[in-house]
Design a protein around this motif. Sequence first.
Motif, PDB file in Angstrom:
ATOM      1  N   VAL A  24      -7.573  -0.405 -16.041  1.00 24.31           N
ATOM      2  CA  VAL A  24      -6.331   0.069 -15.966  1.00 24.31           C
ATOM      3  C   VAL A  24      -6.386   1.392 -15.173  1.00 24.31           C
ATOM      4  O   VAL A  24      -5.420   2.824 -14.946  1.00 24.31           O
ATOM      5  N   ALA A  25      -8.082   2.829 -15.612  1.00 18.51           N
ATOM      6  CA  ALA A  25      -7.609   3.849 -15.650  1.00 18.51           C
ATOM      7  C   ALA A  25      -8.521   3.875 -13.899  1.00 18.51           C
ATOM      8  O   ALA A  25      -7.702   4.557 -13.043  1.00 18.51           O
ATOM      9  N   ALA A  26      -8.675   2.757 -13.158  1.00 18.77           N
ATOM     10  CA  ALA A  26      -9.147   2.592 -11.941  1.00 18.77           C
ATOM     11  C   ALA A  26      -7.794   2.504 -10.766  1.00 18.77           C
ATOM     12  O   ALA A  26      -7.885   2.755  -9.695  1.00 18.77           O
ATOM     13  N   ALA A  27      -6.962   1.665 -11.374  1.00 17.96           N
ATOM     14  CA  ALA A  27      -6.246   1.783 -11.102  1.00 17.96           C
ATOM     15  C   ALA A  27      -4.953   2.906 -11.356  1.00 17.96           C
ATOM     16  O   ALA A  27      -4.120   3.471 -10.410  1.00 17.96           O
ATOM     17  N   SER A  28      -5.354   3.713 -11.946  1.00 20.88           N
ATOM     18  CA  SER A  28      -4.566   5.276 -11.719  1.00 20.88           C
ATOM     19  C   SER A  28      -5.038   5.811 -11.524  1.00 20.88           C
ATOM     20  O   SER A  28      -4.408   6.656 -10.268  1.00 20.88           O
ATOM     21  N   LEU A  29      -6.269   6.253 -10.911  1.00 19.65           N
ATOM     22  CA  LEU A  29      -7.538   6.319 -10.407  1.00 19.65           C
ATOM     23  C   LEU A  29      -6.454   6.598  -8.695  1.00 19.65           C
ATOM     24  O   LEU A  29      -6.248   7.072  -7.503  1.00 19.65           O
ATOM     25  N   LEU A  30      -6.125   4.965  -8.280  1.00 19.59           N
ATOM     26  CA  LEU A  30      -5.825   4.203  -7.096  1.00 19.59           C
ATOM     27  C   LEU A  30      -4.405   5.204  -6.555  1.00 19.59           C
ATOM     28  O   LEU A  30      -4.270   4.831  -5.482  1.00 19.59           O
ATOM     29  N   GLU A  31      -3.465   4.337  -7.682  1.00 23.84           N
ATOM     30  CA  GLU A  31      -2.384   4.751  -7.429  1.00 23.84           C
ATOM     31  C   GLU A  31      -1.825   6.782  -6.657  1.00 23.84           C
ATOM     32  O   GLU A  31      -1.145   6.987  -6.730  1.00 23.84           O
ATOM     33  N   THR A  32      -3.249   6.998  -7.687  1.00 22.00           N
ATOM     34  CA  THR A  32      -2.539   8.727  -7.119  1.00 22.00           C
ATOM     35  C   THR A  32      -2.657   8.784  -5.719  1.00 22.00           C
ATOM     36  O   THR A  32      -2.169  10.177  -5.027  1.00 22.00           O
ATOM     37  N   GLU A  33      -3.672   8.209  -4.840  1.00 21.24           N
ATOM     38  CA  GLU A  33      -3.526   7.427  -3.330  1.00 21.24           C
ATOM     39  C   GLU A  33      -2.040   7.360  -2.945  1.00 21.24           C
ATOM     40  O   GLU A  33      -1.257   7.939  -2.192  1.00 21.24           O
ATOM     41  N   VAL A  34      -1.434   6.690  -3.631  1.00 21.20           N
ATOM     42  CA  VAL A  34      -0.250   6.554  -3.282  1.00 21.20           C
ATOM     43  C   VAL A  34       0.811   6.653  -3.257  1.00 21.20           C
ATOM     44  O   VAL A  34       1.411   7.041  -4.002  1.00 21.20           O
ATOM     45  N   GLY A  35       1.958   7.711  -1.941  1.00 24.13           N
ATOM     46  CA  GLY A  35       2.534   8.492  -2.722  1.00 24.13           C
ATOM     47  C   GLY A  35       4.261   7.456  -1.930  1.00 24.13           C
ATOM     48  O   GLY A  35       5.424   8.641  -2.438  1.00 24.13           O
ATOM     49  N   ASP A  36       4.245   6.451  -1.631  1.00 24.27           N
ATOM     50  CA  ASP A  36       4.946   5.680  -1.599  1.00 24.27           C
ATOM     51  C   ASP A  36       5.638   5.022  -2.308  1.00 24.27           C
ATOM     52  O   ASP A  36       5.030   4.043  -3.150  1.00 24.27           O
ATOM     53  N   PRO A  37       7.293   5.222  -3.328  1.00 20.89           N
ATOM     54  CA  PRO A  37       7.434   4.654  -4.608  1.00 20.89           C
ATOM     55  C   PRO A  37       7.459   3.131  -4.970  1.00 20.89           C
ATOM     56  O   PRO A  37       7.543   2.001  -5.396  1.00 20.89           O
ATOM     57  N   ASN A  38       7.357   2.366  -3.197  1.00 20.10           N
ATOM     58  CA  ASN A  38       8.127   1.194  -2.447  1.00 20.10           C
ATOM     59  C   ASN A  38       6.175   0.486  -2.654  1.00 20.10           C
ATOM     60  O   ASN A  38       6.473  -0.881  -2.654  1.00 20.10           O
ATOM     61  N   VAL A  39       5.755   0.758  -2.719  1.00 26.75           N
ATOM     62  CA  VAL A  39       3.435   0.412  -3.008  1.00 26.75           C
ATOM     63  C   VAL A  39       3.359   0.567  -4.058  1.00 26.75           C
ATOM     64  O   VAL A  39       3.227   1.708  -4.929  1.00 26.75           O
ATOM     65  N   SER A  40       2.452  -0.695  -4.617  1.00 27.76           N
ATOM     66  CA  SER A  40       2.377  -0.988  -5.871  1.00 27.76           C
ATOM     67  C   SER A  40       0.480  -1.292  -5.614  1.00 27.76           C
ATOM     68  O   SER A  40       0.674  -2.259  -5.074  1.00 27.76           O
ATOM     69  N   ILE A  41      -0.737  -0.586  -6.519  1.00 27.84           N
ATOM     70  CA  ILE A  41      -1.472  -1.679  -6.897  1.00 27.84           C
ATOM     71  C   ILE A  41      -1.837  -2.710  -7.411  1.00 27.84           C
ATOM     72  O   ILE A  41      -0.870  -2.368  -8.535  1.00 27.84           O
ATOM     73  N   SER A  42      -1.783  -4.198  -7.193  1.00 26.61           N
ATOM     74  CA  SER A  42      -2.504  -4.513  -8.361  1.00 26.61           C
ATOM     75  C   SER A  42      -3.549  -5.506  -8.053  1.00 26.61           C
ATOM     76  O   SER A  42      -4.391  -5.218  -7.559  1.00 26.61           O
ATOM     77  N   GLU A  43      -3.980  -6.252  -9.340  1.00 26.03           N
ATOM     78  CA  GLU A  43      -5.337  -7.817  -9.283  1.00 26.03           C
ATOM     79  C   GLU A  43      -6.247  -6.376  -8.766  1.00 26.03           C
ATOM     80  O   GLU A  43      -7.131  -6.312  -7.885  1.00 26.03           O
ATOM     81  N   VAL A  44      -6.618  -4.969  -9.876  1.00 22.66           N
ATOM     82  CA  VAL A  44      -7.298  -3.801  -9.802  1.00 22.66           C
ATOM     83  C   VAL A  44      -8.952  -4.415  -9.708  1.00 22.66           C
ATOM     84  O   VAL A  44      -9.104  -5.287 -10.972  1.00 22.66           O
ATOM     85  N   GLU A  45     -10.109  -4.064  -8.898  1.00 22.22           N
ATOM     86  CA  GLU A  45     -10.888  -5.032  -9.731  1.00 22.22           C
ATOM     87  C   GLU A  45     -12.443  -3.632 -10.020  1.00 22.22           C
ATOM     88  O   GLU A  45     -12.002  -3.320  -9.072  1.00 22.22           O
ATOM     89  N   VAL A  46     -13.255  -3.564 -10.841  1.00 18.37           N
ATOM     90  CA  VAL A  46     -13.990  -2.889 -11.113  1.00 18.37           C
ATOM     91  C   VAL A  46     -15.513  -3.135 -10.533  1.00 18.37           C
ATOM     92  O   VAL A  46     -15.744  -3.672 -11.640  1.00 18.37           O
ATOM     93  N   TYR A  47     -16.424  -2.242  -9.634  1.00 15.76           N
ATOM     94  CA  TYR A  47     -17.678  -2.516  -9.236  1.00 15.76           C
ATOM     95  C   TYR A  47     -18.579  -1.449  -9.723  1.00 15.76           C
ATOM     96  O   TYR A  47     -18.339  -0.321  -9.268  1.00 15.76           O
ATOM     97  N   MET A  48     -19.866  -1.783 -10.568  1.00 11.22           N
ATOM     98  CA  MET A  48     -20.920  -0.391 -10.516  1.00 11.22           C
ATOM     99  C   MET A  48     -22.314  -0.461  -9.670  1.00 11.22           C
ATOM    100  O   MET A  48     -22.646  -2.707 -10.180  1.00 11.22           O
ATOM    101  N   LEU A  49     -22.612  -0.910  -8.183  1.00  8.96           N
ATOM    102  CA  LEU A  49     -23.681  -1.290  -7.664  1.00  8.96           C
ATOM    103  C   LEU A  49     -24.536  -0.166  -7.804  1.00  8.96           C
ATOM    104  O   LEU A  49     -24.597   1.054  -8.989  1.00  8.96           O
ATOM    105  N   PRO A  50     -26.006  -0.680  -7.971  1.00 14.54           N
ATOM    106  CA  PRO A  50     -27.123   0.339  -8.179  1.00 14.54           C
ATOM    107  C   PRO A  50     -27.337   1.334  -6.894  1.00 14.54           C
ATOM    108  O   PRO A  50     -26.711   1.539  -6.005  1.00 14.54           O
ATOM    109  N   PRO A  51     -27.888   2.840  -7.701  1.00 19.13           N
ATOM    110  CA  PRO A  51     -28.366   3.976  -6.676  1.00 19.13           C
ATOM    111  C   PRO A  51     -28.089   3.645  -5.309  1.00 19.13           C
ATOM    112  O   PRO A  51     -29.143   3.013  -4.914  1.00 19.13           O
ATOM    113  N   THR A  52     -27.844   4.597  -3.502  1.00 14.39           N
ATOM    114  CA  THR A  52     -28.530   4.085  -3.058  1.00 14.39           C
ATOM    115  C   THR A  52     -29.339   4.425  -2.527  1.00 14.39           C
ATOM    116  O   THR A  52     -30.075   3.215  -1.546  1.00 14.39           O
ATOM    117  N   PRO A  53     -30.400   5.196  -2.908  1.00 15.52           N
ATOM    118  CA  PRO A  53     -32.168   5.556  -2.620  1.00 15.52           C
ATOM    119  C   PRO A  53     -32.322   3.590  -3.257  1.00 15.52           C
ATOM    120  O   PRO A  53     -33.520   3.298  -2.966  1.00 15.52           O
TER     121      PRO A  53
END
Length: 483
Positions: free
Chosen positions: A50-79
Amino acid sequence: MKTWLFLLFAFLIPAFVFAQKNVIPASQIPALNLKLPEGSKQDKRFLSTVAAASLLETEVGDPNVSISEVEVYMLPPTPQSGFDAEVLVGELEKSGFEILPTEDDRIAWLVKGQTAYLIYFSMDKAETNFYLGKSNTVPKPTQSQQVQQGVPTSPQPTVPAYIPPLPPSRSSTSPSVNQQAPAPNPPASSLSPAQNPSSNSSLPKTPVAPFTGFQFTTSNFDDGWISSIQSDWVLAQKGETKVYLFFVLPYRSENFSGTGVMDRDFYWDNHVAPTFNTTTKAYQDGGEFVSSMQPKYVEGWGLDPQTGQRRFLGMYLTVSPNAAMLTVASTVDENSMRQIFPKASDRWTSDLVAMSRYNKFAIGPNDLNGTWQSGGSQMTQWYDSFTGAYAGATIASSSATFFFTGPTYSSIHNGATGAVGAMNTFQQEYKGNSTISNWTITLTNRYLGKTQQFDAHFQAVKGGRLLYLNNGAGEEYLLVKIR
């Protein structure tokens, strides 16, 4: 005899965070046909998505665009993993995705045919965070997107990268980390649910967000306050006074440690100022010059986002581990702010923090069908007061799952207590009938076959509800619906 000294810190896990089994190893993201580096994990906890969806939705300025099926992944640090933005771009292009950048270089659109995803990719010191959500429509490329290709490459301080669970300070029974205790909740009998906010002329004029699946989106309190659920906050209104209870926002302490940036300024500048088009900014520090002792309060003039009227605003920031809650009061002038909220800037008993008690909504007869879950643990470490040697740890953990189906229910309660390595466990299961009213739930065949009545209400969160139960005899739950 040796005396054991209790160490003055304990590690608390919020009671409504899902069990660790909902954070699972992940080797790929099937939707993107993307292979992940070894050690990657997927976070399937409801509040994280839900929190990840909130972050993504802040980028969407169009009320006709909705974001669903949100997935959250945590990867090891790049180094450690070698998985950086360049590798990500290459793999996505191999899978046939067109990459459309946004103004935030950690967020980009992925388009393949008539399928589009919005992704967030942030390479941080401790780990790399990757979120994606499916769009209901393919975005139209802007002029800059037509000549650019890329994905997020470097972190920016505007949006913290870590997506936290909902903090306990939003619970009506849990004090916040900085010990700002909210005022007691109004009794259930003092509330009357309202199904149709538009039928009452005294209700807020702001459109209510369509939280489908729940009967009530408005509460009328007998002290004159009226609460309604909006897309980004709960709005409490009484006469000309409005209070915005923002849904939980990410918080990263490293953004404010040694950076010269104060968290109260960050959240005012990045959330309050753009929402209310503020024109002034001031503090009520009472002469305190030590920044860590100053209240997390900011005030100033701005505009009502719905009516455009000039308003005086007061914001209080409450912080829990990795999470921030904003309470913003809006009054007709500065004198009204001082009269209605005389302790608005009080570091310990702010009137604004106490307004969280109005995030409280009635339960409809069909609102509970499904599975609701909570769980948490607490660990205490012990040290010898003479030698300082580590003397082990004790832990207590518990979980509760409620299943509601029409007039019946069942619940399973699991727990473990004792010293690490020598734990005592228990499991208790109940089955019976449930009677649901707006503010209470009665369950039969509980402990020793007794019938118990729970005070009950919903708390609104981004995209859903939390269910609060308390029988006044030691059983208290904050549950999230998992299916």
